[in-house]
Every structure is written in structure tokens, then in C-alpha cells.
Scaffold this motif. Structure first.
Motif, short mmCIF file in Angstrom:
data_model
loop_
_atom_site.label_atom_id
_atom_site.label_comp_id
_atom_site.label_asym_id
_atom_site.label_seq_id
_atom_site.Cartn_x
_atom_site.Cartn_y
_atom_site.Cartn_z
N ASP A 41 0.79 -1.36 -0.02
CA ASP A 41 -0.03 -0.03 0.04
C ASP A 41 0.87 1.20 0.00
O ASP A 41 0.82 2.22 -0.74
N VAL A 44 2.44 1.94 -3.18
CA VAL A 44 1.73 2.60 -4.29
C VAL A 44 1.44 4.12 -4.01
O VAL A 44 1.54 4.97 -4.82
N LEU A 45 1.37 4.15 -2.33
CA LEU A 45 1.11 5.76 -2.30
C LEU A 45 2.43 6.70 -2.53
O LEU A 45 2.03 7.49 -3.11
N GLY A 47 4.50 5.97 -5.08
CA GLY A 47 4.72 5.79 -6.42
C GLY A 47 4.41 7.18 -6.97
O GLY A 47 5.05 7.70 -8.02
N SER A 48 3.17 7.90 -6.47
CA SER A 48 2.72 9.14 -7.26
C SER A 48 3.87 10.27 -7.06
O SER A 48 4.13 11.21 -7.84
N ALA A 50 7.15 9.97 -7.19
CA ALA A 50 8.10 9.85 -8.23
C ALA A 50 7.69 10.57 -9.36
O ALA A 50 8.83 10.94 -10.10
N ASN A 51 6.73 11.07 -9.68
CA ASN A 51 6.32 11.65 -10.97
C ASN A 51 6.96 13.04 -10.93
O ASN A 51 7.12 13.58 -12.00
N CYS A 52 7.17 13.67 -9.85
CA CYS A 52 7.87 15.07 -9.81
C CYS A 52 9.49 14.77 -9.01
O CYS A 52 10.16 15.54 -9.46
N HIS A 53 9.15 14.09 -8.12
CA HIS A 53 10.59 14.00 -7.23
C HIS A 53 11.66 12.91 -7.71
O HIS A 53 12.48 12.64 -6.99
N GLY A 54 11.18 12.23 -8.90
CA GLY A 54 11.97 11.15 -9.34
C GLY A 54 11.67 9.75 -8.77
O GLY A 54 11.04 9.79 -7.83
N THR A 55 12.20 8.80 -9.61
CA THR A 55 11.90 7.37 -9.25
C THR A 55 12.63 7.31 -7.78
O THR A 55 13.76 7.60 -7.66
N ASP A 56 11.86 6.80 -6.79
CA ASP A 56 12.51 6.37 -5.33
C ASP A 56 12.61 7.60 -4.70
O ASP A 56 13.42 7.71 -3.58
#
Lengths: 130, 419
Positions: A41, A44-45, A47-48, A50-56
Motif C-alpha cells: 500500500d 503505491v502511495l 509511487g505518485s 516519483a512523478n515529480c521527485h524522481g523514481t524512488d
């Protein structure tokens, strides 16, 4: 720009009035229903983010990296964004932070604090229950 | 193995399969949704066999092509290859998926080969309803480009813009909802107006709109007043803005109540539907779009087919690259957990969408989404647009964050920052 600012008062306040607690409860209800969160959970939370702060949470550009920052710092910052008086220079994080319960913000802070590599040289994040 | 099973319930009895492969997942479409799903499937369980089908060796994103029209970026900067996904162990096959056998659980490639799957992810993007707008078909698009899928259409429109004389009229035909990238036509108008202002200042830009309201409207209109008062004219449907007929050869359009307009450059964003493969797979409904189970983005019509991105009916989430990426992660996590015999995790999504009105003037909209009583909802109290009253520094920051966002999401999807 997006300075990490810890508000000592906020962090170390231990006595909380009943009214504040009730207010907090209402705020959490207004956000998402709170329930136990599994690691999947939380992944997934997170995951969003990463769209601005980068993967991981490792940013390739101007938006700050959040991976490996102390949990307390991340949580204080997220709560400041969620408050009605977000830190100066805030553009969008106040609108996003208001979409999460305090429990979810705590889970996110813990999650990103544990992602290592570029972690700052400061002491490891202390476990801190709300 | 599971070939003949074809029902969702079977996917829980997987231990035998886990010995060799944790499961076979095929992903169709290498855009924001598909590339992200492939990446997060492998991250979630490296033992999964993941095949990504994408005809293009280099994928060009629609987001940020408006900055190319504005002269602020090259076209190549929106291009992304697939080497990083290969490094992760994703099998990338540059072929088109031509059909789906949902019962037999296989995807047919354009060359005829069949790929079996345990779980299928479709991220097909959009197709156009050719002919739904009278006079606007594929041949017409070669004369009056849509440029609503990045590629030759994008460079064609740019060529026409570059060739337009100073004093020419650029007409942008904006569609009714729902369509890919709700603020897209208005950012495009802004960026083309910036180009006209700097290169061809006697020119005009008219937006003929099938709607009376649009995304970030107040913010866009404030910006237009500030930067492009003499250039942009927006005609809403109520003022006869809805185009009902296109003559691509003469670049003339006719509106609902008989208005006629002639353009030097005509850019038509036509009515849309889910990418064709979704129809072949049987996941679309009468609307032409794909209904999904909010919790997992599995098709609500066909088991074991997950659909993400613009093709889906996911309102209140918009059809944006950000949402496609976020949905790709939710679907990937659901597949990883389900194939391992566990419950899918709790879904959560964000959308953030930046639009550039002028070089140092950015605006944004954000939203946080969750599932409540089986329905996709925007979390109360979250989200919203940039403040109407804001300093120049604020707008500049949002312009910079827009670029930073693009680099971050491109890295998160394809592993490459910029072409």
C-alpha cells in the motif's frame, strides 16, 4: 527555495488539547479513510511522488530529492504543506499534501527516509510514533 | 500452462508456475502508461516475464511539444528510447499489436506471431473518430494537422506555422469533452501566440471551441490578457465557436450557427476514442472509451486485461501523461500482488499538470485521487489550480517546475530525462 524548515514548536509539542485532537480527527476523516497500510500500500502511495521527485524520490532536476532525508524532517515538511499556512515559496505541495491523512503522510515520510544511497550524513532517522 | 483457463479466479493457483517464471505479462503501448507499467512490474517482481510492445523505436510525448511550437524546445527533446527498460529485463518488441484473444489469453502481433499472457496491460492512448467532424478524415489531417499524437503530425504543423506569413490567421479547433490533455489546446494557443508575438506580430490566433469552459480557464485568460491581448481570441460554443464542418483543402471551417472562418494554418483537434487495440480486445463500451475497476484498473468487462492512460474512463482523473504513469503503477502493483496470490494494494493517485503560458509564466492544476466505496474520487480538500493572484516569481517557479516535472516523469517512465 523549498527550504526544509522544522518548526520546533510543532515537533516537540507533546500536550495536545482534546479540542485539537477532535479537530485532527475531523481533518483525517475529511481526507482518506484511515486503515492499516501494508508495505505494498505504502509503495503505491509513494509511487505518485516519483512523478515529480524522481523514481524512488531521487530527483534528476530542480525539484528536491526526498530519498534518504530524515523521517522527522520529511514529516514536518509534509505537515507544514498540509497546514493552512504552508511554508513561503510553496507552489503546489499544499494542494497535494491536503489529499493525505496524517497517517499516510507519516507512512510516506518513513518510506522515503529509508531509501538510501544519497542519504545525508546526518544520524539515521529516529523511529517516531505520532 | 494457464492457456485454456481464461478466468480471473485461476490466477490465484500459481505456485507451479512460480518455479519457472512468476508469470507472463504483456504490455501494449510504450507511452507514459505502458512504459511505466513495464518498469514497475519488473521492479515489483524481477522474476516476472514482461514484454512491451511498441512499434516506435523512439517514443515522442505529446506533452511539451507545445513548447516546440513556441520555439522553446526542439522536437527531439520529447523523444525517448527503450534501452533503460531493456536493461531492467523488459523485453521490448517494436511491433504493433494487431489483435487480442481474450479467451485464449494471447496478443497477436502485426507479423502474425502470438504472444501468450497471464495478465495483459493495454496503454493504447487515443485514436480519432475520423469523420465524426464532417470533412475531417485522415487525408484531411495531412493538410490541416491535429498534432494530437506526437510524430510527423507535430513537425508538419510546425512547418506550416514557420511558413505562415506575418499577418496570417492561425485557427485552433478545440473539441468537446472528453479528450486527451484538457489544458492542451489552451497551452498550445499560448505557445503559438508566443511564437507569433516574437516572430510574426501582425498575426492572429483564433480558438474555435466546442465548449463554454475549459481547464485552468481563469489562469489562461489572465495570462492571455497579460501577454497576448492583441493575438488570441477565444470563441466559446455559446458564441458560435463549435466547428461542425472542415474543408481542409481551403482551410475553411463552418460553425454550428453558420459562421465561416478561413485560416492560413488550420489545426484541428478532432473528437477521440480509446486506441484501436482496446476495441479489438473488447474492453471499450459504447462511448468508445474503456471502463475499469478503479482499485486495479482491470477492465470491468474482460478479466486479466488492465487498461491505463487516456483510453480509460477514469474521471475525475483527467486524461494526462501524469495520470497514465500513476495508473500504470497501480495496475503494475495489482498485477504483481495478484500473481503472487495476494490482495491488490490500496490504490492512490496524484495528478499534476503544468501549462506554460509564456516563457517564465507557468500555471498548474493538481489533484489527489482514491477509491471510496468502489468509486474513483478526488480526495476532498485536495487539489486545485494555482492562485489567480500570484507574484511573477511564483509563475516563474511554476514554469521551472514544469520542466523539472517533465524530466522527472520521463526518467520514471523511460529512464531518460530528455532526448
Amino acid at each position: 527555495m523549498l527550504k526544509i524548515c522544522i518548526r520546533k514548536g510543532l515537533m516537540h509539542r507533546t500536550r495536545v488539547s482534546l479540542a485539537t485532537l477532535l479537530g485532527l480527527g475531523a481533518a483525517m476523516l475529511a481526507a482518506q479513510p484511515a486503515a492499516a497500510q501494508t508495505p505494498a500500500d505504502v509503495a503505491v502511495l509513494a509511487g505518485s511522488c516519483a512523478n515529480c521527485h524522481g523514481t524512488d524520490g531521487r530527483s534528476p532536476g530542480q525539484i528536491v530529492s526526498i530519498a534518504g532525508r530524515p523521517e522527522t524532517v520529511l514529516l514536518a515538511q509534509l505537515k507544514a504543506f498540509k497546514s493552512d499556512t504552508p511554508p513561503p515559496g510553496t507552489t503546489i505541495m499544499n494542494r497535494i499534501a491536503k489529499g493525505y491523512s496524517d497517517e499516510q503522510l507519516s507512512a510516506l515520510a518513513a518510506h522515503f527516509s529509508k531509501i538510501g544511497a544519497n542519504a545525508p550524513a546526518s544520524a539515521p532517522a529516529k523511529k517516531r510514533s505520532k | 500452462m494457464l492457456g485454456g483457463a481464461g478466468t480471473a479466479a485461476i490466477s490465484f493457483s500459481m505456485p507451479a508456475l512460480a518455479q519457472q517464471s512468476a508469470g507472463r505479462v504483456v504490455v501494449v503501448g510504450g507511452g507514459f502508461g505502458g512504459a511505466t507499467a513495464a518498469r514497475y512490474l519488473k521492479r515489483g517482481n524481477p522474476k516476472l516475464s514482461v514484454t512491451l510492445l511498441e512499434p516506435a523505436r523512439r517514443f515522442y510525448t505529446c506533452p511539451f511539444t507545445n513548447l516546440y511550437f513556441g520555439g522553446l524546445r526542439t522536437f527531439e527533446q520529447q523523444g525517448h528510447g527503450f534501452d533503460d527498460l531493456r536493461k531492467l529485463g523488459v523485453q521490448v518488441v517494436h511491433e504493433r499489436a494487431s489483435d487480442v484473444d481474450a479467451k485464449g489469453k494471447s496478443v497477436t502481433l502485426a507479423g502474425g506471431k502470438k504472444l501468450p499472457y497471464d495478465k495483459l496491460v493495454l496503454s493504447p492512448g487515443i485514436d480519432f473518430r475520423w469523420g465524426a467532424l464532417e470533412g475531417y478524415d485522415q487525408a484531411a489531417a495531412e493538410l490541416a494537422p491535429h498534432a494530437w499524437q506526437a510524430g510527423p503530425q507535430t513537425t508538419l504543423l510546425k512547418k506550416q506555422l514557420d511558413a505562415m506569413e506575418n499577418g496570417g490567421v492561425f485557427i485552433l479547433v478545440a473539441p468537446d469533452n472528453p479528450f486527451r490533455c484538457p489544458p492542451g489546446p489552451y497551452e498550445r494557443a499560448s505557445m503559438i501566440a508566443h511564437y507569433l508575438k516574437t516572430k510574426k506580430p501582425k498575426s492572429k490566433l483564433i480558438i474555435l471551441d466546442a465548449k463554454d469552459t475549459f481547464s485552468k480557464q481563469g489562469l489562461f485568460q489572465d495570462g492571455w490578457k497579460k501577454f497576448y491581448a492583441d493575438i488570441i481570441e477565444w470563441v466559446p460554443r455559446a458564441k458560435d465557436g463549435k466547428v461542425v464542418k472542415v474543408n481542409a483543402k481551403t482551410r475553411e471551417v463552418e460553425t454550428e450557427f453558420g459562421g465561416k472562418h478561413k485560416a492560413a494554418v488550420l489545426n484541428v483537434v478532432p473528437p477521440q476514442k480509446a486506441g484501436a487495440i482496446a476495441g479489438r480486445a473488447g474492453v471499450t463500451n459504447q462511448s468508445g472509451w474503456v471502463p475499469v475497476k478503479p482499485q486495479t484498473f482491470e477492465s470491468s468487462q474482460v478479466a486479466d486485461i488492465y487498461v491505463v492512460g487516456d483510453a480509460t474512463i477514469a474521471a475525475p482523473m483527467p486524461k494526462s501523461g501524469f495520470c497514465a504513469n500513476a495508473q500504470g503503477k497501480v495496475a503494475a502493483a495489482a498485477i504483481v500482488e495478484t500473481l503472487a496470490g495476494r490482495e491488490p494494494p490500496k490504490a492512490s493517485w496524484v495528478n499534476t499538470c503544468y501549462s506554460l503560458v509564456a516563457p517564465d509564466y507557468g500555471i498548474s492544476v493538481a489533484g489527489v485521487y482514491a477509491v471510496d466505496e468502489g468509486k474513483l474520487i478526488e480526495v476532498k480538500g485536495s487539489g486545485g489550480v494555482s492562485p489567480r493572484e500570484a507574484s511573477d516569481d511564483f509563475r516563474k517557479l511554476e514554469a521551472d517546475y514544469g520542466v523539472a516535472w517533465y524530466n522527472a516523469i520521463a526518467q520514471d517512465s523511460w529512464g531518460t530525462v530528455s532526448g
